[in-house]
Scaffold this active site. Structure first.
Site, PDB file in Angstrom:
ATOM      1  N   ASN A 209     -33.482 -29.099  12.338  1.00 20.68           N
ATOM      2  CA  ASN A 209     -34.840 -30.628  13.303  1.00 20.68           C
ATOM      3  C   ASN A 209     -32.703 -30.757  14.266  1.00 20.68           C
ATOM      4  O   ASN A 209     -32.390 -30.637  13.952  1.00 20.68           O
ATOM      5  CB  ASN A 209     -35.532 -31.201  13.394  1.00 20.68           C
ATOM      6  CG  ASN A 209     -35.416 -32.682  12.395  1.00 20.68           C
ATOM      7  OD1 ASN A 209     -33.778 -32.975  12.866  1.00 20.68           O
ATOM      8  ND2 ASN A 209     -35.315 -32.692  11.519  1.00 20.68           N
ATOM      9  N   ASP A 278     -40.558 -31.471   6.671  1.00 26.65           N
ATOM     10  CA  ASP A 278     -41.728 -31.893   5.985  1.00 26.65           C
ATOM     11  C   ASP A 278     -41.548 -30.981   5.036  1.00 26.65           C
ATOM     12  O   ASP A 278     -42.826 -30.657   4.192  1.00 26.65           O
ATOM     13  CB  ASP A 278     -43.418 -32.201   6.957  1.00 26.65           C
ATOM     14  CG  ASP A 278     -42.501 -33.605   7.598  1.00 26.65           C
ATOM     15  OD1 ASP A 278     -43.149 -34.274   7.153  1.00 26.65           O
ATOM     16  OD2 ASP A 278     -42.931 -33.607   9.300  1.00 26.65           O
ATOM     17  N   LYS A 288     -28.920 -12.940   1.320  1.00 32.67           N
ATOM     18  CA  LYS A 288     -30.204 -12.698   3.016  1.00 32.67           C
ATOM     19  C   LYS A 288     -30.848 -11.948   2.923  1.00 32.67           C
ATOM     20  O   LYS A 288     -30.639 -10.462   2.747  1.00 32.67           O
ATOM     21  CB  LYS A 288     -28.818 -12.359   3.317  1.00 32.67           C
ATOM     22  CG  LYS A 288     -28.861 -12.132   5.010  1.00 32.67           C
ATOM     23  CD  LYS A 288     -27.452 -11.419   6.213  1.00 32.67           C
ATOM     24  CE  LYS A 288     -27.465 -11.330   7.637  1.00 32.67           C
ATOM     25  NZ  LYS A 288     -27.406 -10.747   7.932  1.00 32.67           N
ATOM     26  N   PHE A 322     -39.545 -45.151  10.741  1.00 26.35           N
ATOM     27  CA  PHE A 322     -38.895 -44.557  11.811  1.00 26.35           C
ATOM     28  C   PHE A 322     -40.372 -43.669  12.536  1.00 26.35           C
ATOM     29  O   PHE A 322     -41.252 -43.043  11.620  1.00 26.35           O
ATOM     30  CB  PHE A 322     -38.682 -43.977  12.953  1.00 26.35           C
ATOM     31  CG  PHE A 322     -36.989 -44.797  13.282  1.00 26.35           C
ATOM     32  CD1 PHE A 322     -36.382 -45.713  12.374  1.00 26.35           C
ATOM     33  CD2 PHE A 322     -36.453 -44.452  14.632  1.00 26.35           C
ATOM     34  CE1 PHE A 322     -35.460 -46.370  12.743  1.00 26.35           C
ATOM     35  CE2 PHE A 322     -35.894 -45.106  15.177  1.00 26.35           C
ATOM     36  CZ  PHE A 322     -35.194 -46.309  14.598  1.00 26.35           C
ATOM     37  N   LYS A 336     -49.029 -44.919  10.885  1.00 26.22           N
ATOM     38  CA  LYS A 336     -47.952 -44.895   9.377  1.00 26.22           C
ATOM     39  C   LYS A 336     -47.558 -46.152   9.260  1.00 26.22           C
ATOM     40  O   LYS A 336     -47.265 -45.673   7.868  1.00 26.22           O
ATOM     41  CB  LYS A 336     -46.818 -43.571  10.496  1.00 26.22           C
ATOM     42  CG  LYS A 336     -47.283 -42.266  10.356  1.00 26.22           C
ATOM     43  CD  LYS A 336     -45.876 -41.231  11.068  1.00 26.22           C
ATOM     44  CE  LYS A 336     -46.072 -40.352  11.908  1.00 26.22           C
ATOM     45  NZ  LYS A 336     -45.106 -39.055  12.744  1.00 26.22           N
ATOM     46  N   LYS A 340     -47.892 -45.769   5.143  1.00 25.65           N
ATOM     47  CA  LYS A 340     -46.518 -44.959   4.068  1.00 25.65           C
ATOM     48  C   LYS A 340     -46.324 -47.363   3.787  1.00 25.65           C
ATOM     49  O   LYS A 340     -45.086 -47.036   3.373  1.00 25.65           O
ATOM     50  CB  LYS A 340     -45.617 -44.585   4.950  1.00 25.65           C
ATOM     51  CG  LYS A 340     -45.803 -42.789   5.649  1.00 25.65           C
ATOM     52  CD  LYS A 340     -45.044 -42.613   5.799  1.00 25.65           C
ATOM     53  CE  LYS A 340     -44.888 -41.030   6.421  1.00 25.65           C
ATOM     54  NZ  LYS A 340     -43.467 -40.033   6.078  1.00 25.65           N
TER      55      LYS A 340
END
Ligand code: PMT
Length: 405
Positions: A209, A278, A288, A322, A336, A340
């Protein structure tokens, strides 16, 4: 707070030298032992006798004529200093320190001290915006030197802009913050995760990301500058950790999870800034993958949820999460926080201008386990890091250091 503190004030040559006289006077009134070092140019504005009369200590002006009662070496003042403040700090002194020049008593003392060093730049607005000056201040900030920003206003040279010496009350307030931050963070063990993770598909491709690591590294830097023992577990990024931070580089979510669980019990505060991917490949191809078909399906399985695992193993550490969202920010962040078992969560809507990935700024809402909300408008990631740490330490003190009986 200032009582019996040894403060070394470095005075360099600018019109604001006059204001440094009252700064020294204020620090003495607050009970500090103040030792003034003046550069040659500073003496063109005010005589050393003025500072001597106000500080009740000899003023050092010359590398080779330090007073007898100071072991006759610049090293003794460097060692004696609990904190050093350079006020006013000229373009010149900042350039010299940033490039490693130590050619007079002041620059040598700055080079030799292990105390915090705070610069109070004051200069013409064009000089303050000069790219070389900005590069030099960035070098110093990255090496744990502090800066107190100048004010905007009319300058002695007649121009209007940013560069005016700030009010002494502001300098004293900032010094108080630096000293108290240091007292509160000193010896505290803080673990931070930062950056993205990379999940390999085959030897040349991966899923990841946009996290640059800037937010997590800013928190690590500020905590490190405040005297905490900082461990930073970082995914692959292009930035360097500051000197003093224990850096562990990882690639995948699995690596990050194992690294966190190796040592999490040693930490007082854990801050999960990393944008952990995730899902990962069920099987990574070791050759490859060839483009033989029009369509391709990747078999992905869930990665460990590191913070969720930490939340269920929670003991006496503060867990800060975060939350990167694109919709229903506060609602999702609160969910969250509960799910968590975070004590505090920093929510950022990554679609907002100036927020989230890659940039130097963020826009966040800090939510704690008492449902208190603090909104922080678009600000630098460093500024936001300071606010997050400030909230985290207050909550840590409340929950774990001084819990009410
Ligand atoms: O790195 P920058 O470019 O400066 O960008 C900063 C940032 C956008 C990455 C940062 O501000 C941020 O929002 N980080 C959290 C990103 C994220 O993964 O959010 P989340 O809502 O998906 O995850 C919630 C929390 O769980 C996070 O604390 C995350 O670290 C943690 N998590 C997520 C997944 C997982 N498998 N394990 C985790 O521990």
């Amino acid at each position: 707070m200032f009582k019996n503190l040894n403060i070394v004030v470095g005075v360099t040559g600018g019109i604001a030298v006059f204001k440094a006289v009252s700064l020294v006077s204020e620090l003495v009134k607050k009970g500090a032992n103040v030792y003034v070092i003046m550069t040659k140019n500073a003496q063109e504005f005010v005589t050393p006798l003025t500072f001597k009369s106000i500080s009740n200590n000899d003023v050092v002006v010359d590398m080779f004529e330090s007073p007898d009662n100071w072991d006759n070496k610049h090293i003794s003042l460097a060692q004696k200093a609990d904190i050093m403040i350079i006020a006013p700090a000229t373009f010149n002194i900042i350039g010299k320190v940033a490039t490693g020049i130590a050619d007079d008593f002041l620059t040598t003392t700055i080079a030799a001290t292990k105390s915090k060093v705070v610069f109070v730049p004051a200069m013409n607005d064009n000089m303050y915006e000069n790219k070389i000056f900005i590069r030099n201040t960035n070098i110093l900030k990255k090496n744990s030197y502090y800066f107190i920003d100048p004010e905007i206003g009319r300058m002695a040279c007649g121009t209007f802009g940013k560069g005016r010496y700030p009010k002494n009350e502001k300098i004293i307030q900032k010094l108080t913050e630096i000293i108290s931050y240091n007292e509160r963070f000193k010896g505290l063990n803080i673990l931070i995760t930062a950056g993205p993770t990379k999940e390999y598909i085959d030897p040349v491709r991966y899923i990841s990301n946009r996290s640059s690591g800037k937010m997590g590294y800013s928190i690590a830097n500020i905590a490190n500058r405040c005297g905490a023992n900082v461990k930073l577990i970082s995914g692959p990024v292009n930035i360097n950790a500051e000197v003093g931070i224990e850096l562990v580089n990882v690639i995948s979510a699995n690596d990050m999870n194992s690294e966190v669980f190796k040592s999490y019990k040693n930490f007082d505060i854990i801050i999960m800034v990393a944008a952990v991917v995730d899902y990962k490949m069920e099987n990574i191809s070791n050759i490859k993958i060839k483009k033989e078909n029009e369509k391709m399906t990747l078999n992905l399985i869930k990665n460990p949820d590191i913070s969720m695992n930490l939340g269920s193993s929670k003991d006496k550490f503060l867990l800060v999460g975060f939350c990167a969202e694109t919709n229903n920010l506060i609602e999702n962040a609160k969910l969250k926080l509960k799910k968590k078992k975070f004590d505090m969560i920093v929510a950022n809507d990554v679609t907002k201008e100036g927020a989230g990935f890659e940039g130097d700024t963020n826009v966040v809402t800090i939510i704690d386990c008492y449902d208190n909300l603090y909104n922080i408008e678009k600000s630098s990631k460093e500024y936001i890091a300071e606010k997050i740490l400030n909230n985290a330490i207050t909550l840590y003190d409340k929950l774990y250091r001084n819990p009410r009986k």
